[in-house]
Design a protein around this motif. Sequence first.
Motif, PDB file in Angstrom:
ATOM      1  N   THR A  45       0.813  -1.221   0.000  1.00  0.00           N
ATOM      2  CA  THR A  45       0.000   0.000   0.000  1.00  0.00           C
ATOM      3  C   THR A  45       0.846   1.269   0.000  1.00  0.00           C
ATOM      4  OG1 THR A  45      -0.205  -0.219   2.406  1.00  0.00           O
ATOM      5  CG2 THR A  45      -2.009  -1.094   1.066  1.00  0.00           C
ATOM      6  N   GLU A 127      -9.138   1.432   1.788  1.00  0.00           N
ATOM      7  CA  GLU A 127      -7.867   1.832   2.405  1.00  0.00           C
ATOM      8  C   GLU A 127      -7.094   2.792   1.505  1.00  0.00           C
ATOM      9  OE1 GLU A 127      -3.668  -0.201   3.994  1.00  0.00           O
ATOM     10  OE2 GLU A 127      -5.332  -1.471   3.301  1.00  0.00           O
ATOM     11  N   THR A 130      -8.927   6.247   0.844  1.00  0.00           N
ATOM     12  CA  THR A 130      -8.812   7.042   2.066  1.00  0.00           C
ATOM     13  C   THR A 130      -7.413   7.641   2.189  1.00  0.00           C
ATOM     14  OG1 THR A 130     -10.470   5.695   3.219  1.00  0.00           O
ATOM     15  CG2 THR A 130      -8.961   6.962   4.591  1.00  0.00           C
TER      16      THR A 130
END
Length: 321
Positions: A45, A127, A130
């Motif tokens: 991520t 995720e 955001t």
Amino acid sequence: MTDNSVRQAARPADAPEAPEVAALRAHLAAHNGIKGLDILQPRDTTRALELFRRDGFVVIADVLNDEQVEILAAGCHAVAADILALDQDRSGNRGSHRYSFGGSSLTRSQLHRPEWQMLLDIPLVTELVTAIFESPDYVLRAASGDFCLSGAVEYQPLHSDVGDWRSAAATPFSAFHDPRRQLTVRDLPCPYVCVNFLPQEVTRLNGPTRQIPGTQHSRTPIPSLADEPEWMRLSTVCPAPAGAIMIRDVRAWHGGTPNISGAMRAIPNLEFYAPWFREPIVPGISHGDYKKLSDHAQRLVRHCVADSSETLITGATLRAP
């Protein structure tokens, strides 16, 4: 293959076996695709956010499981069948053999379809979006995407999906305006994100999206098809596996490419506005269906809901109202 011959091959052909299509197929098979394209895993991520900020897009594999891929693919084919029933000549509404899922819906969205509603609750998407907006208070603009049929041998011009303010006579979907004429929408943090979901593999031959890295902040005029350099035509996001997602800053230059694979290529999407950015939003889900969504999904679609007293009219069209 010369630059000129590639441009000639991009013209419509009468049959898939036409010599120019065969030449285009060989050229794309050998050269199409961004060299060194990073296909990340869901655990990456931090790297995903870095690439998104740098390039204006990022691809992550293994986000949808096999069941979700199957459900989404079936939904795309069902919607496409309804649209194609209205277009026997395959003229398309984004060019020949090329269609917008939103632009082919009476609601400008496919949010009324359960296959697109399923996408609202994908944890990794939540995720990453955001993180991009640095807030969970973003909202859904629409559930859309596009598909192209085999036989789409033309290139779609490069474009962006958001721009500076234009009058209501030009478009109902326009917002940002600096009366001082100092800032453009390209000077802002990312205002608008599109997440494409891949219900099939995207290959060199089935119409991969071309993305021009790092153009999300560029004020340089977008080149026309006649002026576009060949490297941009080959700057496509492929190969990418089924179940992957591509997250895009819609300001980055992008466009469709030829599909000469023999099968339809679909990239359904969800589109999100930053907490601080809005353009007009058209209702895309009935109040009854809205109440069936998860709490998270209800928060996302809160501006897309038809009033409880209204009946949401859905269906296919070649020209959205």
